[in-house]
Design an enzyme around this catalytic site. Structure first.
Site, PDB file in Angstrom:
ATOM      1  N   VAL A  54       0.915  -1.212  -0.167  1.00 55.26           N
ATOM      2  CA  VAL A  54       0.053   0.190   0.075  1.00 55.26           C
ATOM      3  C   VAL A  54       0.545   1.183   0.086  1.00 55.26           C
ATOM      4  O   VAL A  54       0.267   2.269   0.047  1.00 55.26           O
ATOM      5  CB  VAL A  54      -0.882   0.055   1.364  1.00 55.26           C
ATOM      6  CG1 VAL A  54      -2.088  -1.052   1.169  1.00 55.26           C
ATOM      7  CG2 VAL A  54      -0.168  -0.168   2.483  1.00 55.26           C
ATOM      8  N   ASP A  55       2.169   0.960  -0.071  1.00 58.24           N
ATOM      9  CA  ASP A  55       2.945   2.216  -0.073  1.00 58.24           C
ATOM     10  C   ASP A  55       3.594   1.969  -1.606  1.00 58.24           C
ATOM     11  O   ASP A  55       3.223   1.465  -2.467  1.00 58.24           O
ATOM     12  CB  ASP A  55       4.332   2.213   0.810  1.00 58.24           C
ATOM     13  CG  ASP A  55       4.777   0.727   0.722  1.00 58.24           C
ATOM     14  OD1 ASP A  55       4.805   0.090  -0.047  1.00 58.24           O
ATOM     15  OD2 ASP A  55       5.601   0.388   1.684  1.00 58.24           O
ATOM     16  N   ASP A  56       4.712   3.144  -1.786  1.00 58.79           N
ATOM     17  CA  ASP A  56       5.320   3.362  -3.137  1.00 58.79           C
ATOM     18  C   ASP A  56       6.217   2.512  -3.399  1.00 58.79           C
ATOM     19  O   ASP A  56       7.404   2.629  -3.556  1.00 58.79           O
ATOM     20  CB  ASP A  56       5.716   4.713  -3.318  1.00 58.79           C
ATOM     21  CG  ASP A  56       4.659   5.774  -3.201  1.00 58.79           C
ATOM     22  OD1 ASP A  56       3.659   5.529  -3.845  1.00 58.79           O
ATOM     23  OD2 ASP A  56       4.671   7.129  -2.675  1.00 58.79           O
TER      24      ASP A  56
END
Ligand code: 6R9
Length: 775
Positions: free
Chosen positions: A644-646
């Site tokens: 859910v992060d980059d």
């Protein structure tokens, strides 16, 4: 029978789990059987502006008018309920268009899409339970109710010079209560190399094969028994001591999958120095470029770099020593000179005469190491002394040095290996991962060797000389446990069953998967074709940071659901939280966090404890935040839905978008870059880069190639963008923030889902980007 008139295939993207189109892709219209299991992705409705999206990993989300339905997993029989679940505005009419992914053909239903271990398997399994997993449940309950008792009992099976005191573990993972601190078995002294080698030899297993080594070319092979491996490790340990590797010194290992790689890891582990510090050891995946290697060398300033002159991977020769040479030159320019480069002569790839050499710095392994004694006393180190440092991508450009310590990591990797693969002493175990990644640390080297297992180490490429190579190796060594990544499964699946069925594979007993969610169609192929429908698959969810398996099936205990990592390992308390950090119970989707520590947890980010706290413990105070989305079904099974992060997961390798961006902008003709992940049939995710050029520079194919080359040189070939999309401008908010959400939609051609663009500083860049999509 429900008929879906339009079914658009949508393979999974960065935010969706288990969504991949089965192959071959059926052509629309698709007529679903009442029992076909579908995961709904989005659908539109005959009413205007009525469109729903699901499964972005963060739970159900409504993209337009109306509220969204509560479930994304349905059988087509359920479809008629969808409208009522969606609470469509009255008079809205019928669903007119639907995107869904078929999870399985003609499954009886979602509820009984369960794959049970065979009774024969269960009868022999370490944890089995005819009685609905009672064996697991009993052990699990004890592990979370009495972690100190549970883990100290297991730890007692290892060799400790001194026992832990005063407590088994101490922790604070709540940032609100002060510094985050995790300690297991503190005060105890041990040595992981001693436990992996000497302990097995002393138990009478010195003659057992520890490593079967298979070279790149079929027919190139070798083997070492536990006693022989111990001798080799001791020789290298003695050499390292002789050249002064001691307290606080780092050794960087940049080697391919030769036997010398685990040997080097174990030798470093063996020689903790005078003040009970083991040397920090850092293995750098030999697919990283000179610049990445230099960055890592500069960060940990090793006394020695260990490498080899070259390696043959498939038909290609890779000159590793030359990469090391340029990394060392770069480091010297930055004021860090490395005095010793121990180079193994890998004769099958390159003769020593052809190797570039720097006298005084470079030393041939074969010239020095064998002269040293095969006996080397171990250095007993504190359980909390560092064992190794492994760099991993984060959401900023700077890789994070994940630090693991000795005692807890030892107990945890050994125990997870034993149970998740249902390990038996007669097993032959092969993990296809490279030791440069955490999987190679925990489950090529430490976990298996601590159990006295026989492992296969493979230097070559899995599709060389053809796509049957893996099964050739399985038959050759009678591999019984085969652990690999979904990306390899998918690529072999694409090449056809005949490469598999040509080989017997009857030795196989347990299969394993790691690195990314395994999509159900790949799971089924792995299970049915590779495992002849008789080998359970251990789908192991874990991370560099966790050291070992966190959510994984125990093969004999649980019925499996294809694509689900199932249940937590002993001692692990996973929770799913919402955006505000509230725990959600029962069937739900959200952010995956872990409550309480476990022995294999990392202890800090090297040299940056603040970043450790900020990244992992501050987002949801009181918990370790994994960075992954997860849903839990009504039976309690966990379904991981990706980052859910980059961070992009390419073939199971974590790559931060920021790292690729900073490589791109270092190109003199690149003004700005924004990188997103897109679905990729084989790699899981591919890298898609939007690039703005310096004013006046024209687009050209040449430039595209040179940008890609820049990334290859700075990070490594595995991080090369699959697509460069010219971007005269990037969609930015008025405060200058790039709206990646829009870029993701453009990259995945979901143009009808761009959402609100009115907050952009210049909304016209979106049309401009779309018009340049095919350039
Ligand atoms: C061991 C390893 C960790 C990230 C993790 C997650 C993904 C790994 C997975 C999985 C679903 C699995 N991941 N295994 N997702 N199911 N069985 O891969 O470590 O390189 O640190 O990557 O990989 O997204 O957060 P690492």
């Amino acid at each position: 029978m429900a008929q879906i008139s339009h079914i658009n295939y949508c393979s999974y993207s960065s935010h969706r789990v288990s969504l991949v189109s089965p192959s071959p892709r059926p052509t629309a219209p698709f007529k679903a059987q009442p029992s076909t299991l579908l995961r709904l992705v989005r659908w539109s409705h005959s009413a205007p502006r009525c469109r729903y999206s699901l499964g972005d990993g963060m739970g159900t989300r409504s993209a337009a008018a109306g509220s969204s339905p509560r479930r994304s997993l349905v059988t087509s029989d359920h479809l008629r309920h969808v409208e009522s679940m969606a609470q469509l505005p009255s008079g809205a009419g019928k669903i007119s268009h639907l995107n869904a992914v078929i999870l399985g053909e003609s499954l009886a239903s979602e509820e009984n899409d369960l794959v049970f271990p065979s009774p024969e398997f269960s009868a022999q399994a370490l944890v089995s339970s005819p009685n609905r997993c009672a064996g697991y449940q009993q052990m699990y309950r004890r592990s979370v109710e009495d972690p100190a008792g549970f883990w100290s009992e297991i730890a007692s099976q290892f060799c400790w010079k001194e026992k832990w005191h005063p407590e088994v573990y101490a922790e604070n993972i709540d940032v609100g209560k002060g510094t985050v601190r995790i300690e297991w078995f503190k005060g105890a002294t041990t040595n992981i190399c001693y436990n992996a080698l000497d302990r097995n030899v002393e138990a009478g297993n010195g003659g057992k094969v520890a490593i079967y080594w298979e070279g790149n070319e079929p027919g190139q092979d070798g083997q070492l028994t536990y006693a022989e491996l111990l001798d080799k490790v001791c020789q290298l340990s003695n050499y390292l001591k002789h050249v002064g590797v001691g307290k606080g010194d780092a050794v960087v290992i940049y080697l391919p999958m030769l036997m010398e790689l685990p040997i080097a890891m174990l030798a470093c582990a063996r020689i903790g120095a005078v003040h009970r510090y083991s040397p920090q050891m850092s293995v750098v995946f030999a697919g990283f470029s000179a610049e990445s290697l230099a960055q890592r060398i500069l960060d940990c300033k090793p006394k020695v770099v260990i490498t080899c002159n070259a390696v043959q991977r498939g038909p290609k020769t890779i000159h590793l020593k030359e990469i090391v040479d340029s990394a060392l030159t770069e480091c010297a320019n930055d004021g860090i000179s490395i005095g010793l480069c121990l180079t193994y002569e890998n004769q099958s790839a390159m003769e020593r005469e052809a190797t570039k050499w720097q006298e005084g710095r470079d030393v041939w392994w074969q010239d020095v190491v064998p002269k040293f004694s095969t006996k080397c006393l171990v250095e007993w180190v504190d359980a909390e002394d560092p064992l190794f440092l492994l760099y991993t991508s984060g959401s900023t450009g700077k890789p994070k040095g994940v630090l693991h310590t000795t005692g807890g990591y030892m107990v945890y990797t050994a125990t997870t290996f034993k149970y998740a693969f249902d390990y038996k002493p007669s097993d032959i175990y092969w993990c296809t991962a490279d030791c440069g990644w955490i999987t190679g640390h925990s489950y090529v080297t430490y976990g298996p060797l601590l159990n006295g297992a026989t492992i296969v180490v493979f230097e070559g490429a899995p599709s060389y000389p053809d796509s049957g190579r893996c099964w050739d190796i399985v038959d050759k060594y009678k591999v019984s446990i085969f652990y690999t990544a979904p990306t390899l499964v998918r690529s072999l699946m694409r090449d056809g069953d005949e490469y598999v069925t040509r080989y017997s594979r009857k030795s196989l007993r347990v299969l394993g998967s790691v690195g990314e969610p395994i999509n159900p169609s790949a799971w089924r192929w792995f299970f049915n074709v590779v495992g002849d429908s008789r080998c359970p698959i251990s789908d192991t969810w874990w991370q560099t940071e966790t050291g070992g398996f966190m959510i994984a099936p125990l093969p004999g205990a649980w019925p499996q659901k294809p694509g689900s990592a199932t249940f937590p390992f002993f001692g692990v308390l996973p929770v799913i939280v919402d955006e505000k950090g509230n725990e959600i119970e029962g069937e739900c989707s959200g952010y995956l966090c872990i409550k309480k520590s476990w022995p294999g947890a990392f202890r800090t980010l090297y040299g940056d404890h603040e970043r450790f706290e900020t990244t992992y413990f501050k987002p949801f105070p009181g918990y370790y935040f994994t960075g992954d989305g997860c849903s839990r079904d009504k039976d309690g099974y966990h379904w991981l839905t990706g980052r859910v992060d980059d961070v992009i997961n390419v073939s199971g390798h974590r790559i931060g978008t920021a790292e690729v961006e900073s490589a791109l902008v270092s190109h003199p003709q690149c003004a700005e870059a924004a990188v997103v992940g897109v679905e990729h049939e084989v790699k899981g995710q591919g890298i898609y880069a939007f690039v703005t050029l310096v004013e006046g520079v024209p687009y050209s194919e040449e430039l595209q190639k040179s940008l890609i080359l820049t990334v290859r040189n700075q990070i490594g070939a595995f991080a090369a963008p699959d697509k460069i999309h010219w971007a005269p401008g990037l969609p930015k908010t008025r405060s200058g923030k790039i709206m990646r959400r829009i870029l993701r939609k453009i990259a995945s051609r979901q143009l009808d889902e761009l959402g609100d663009t009115s907050t952009l500083a210049d909304p016209s860049v979106v049309d401009q980007l779309i018009s340049l999509s095919d350039c």
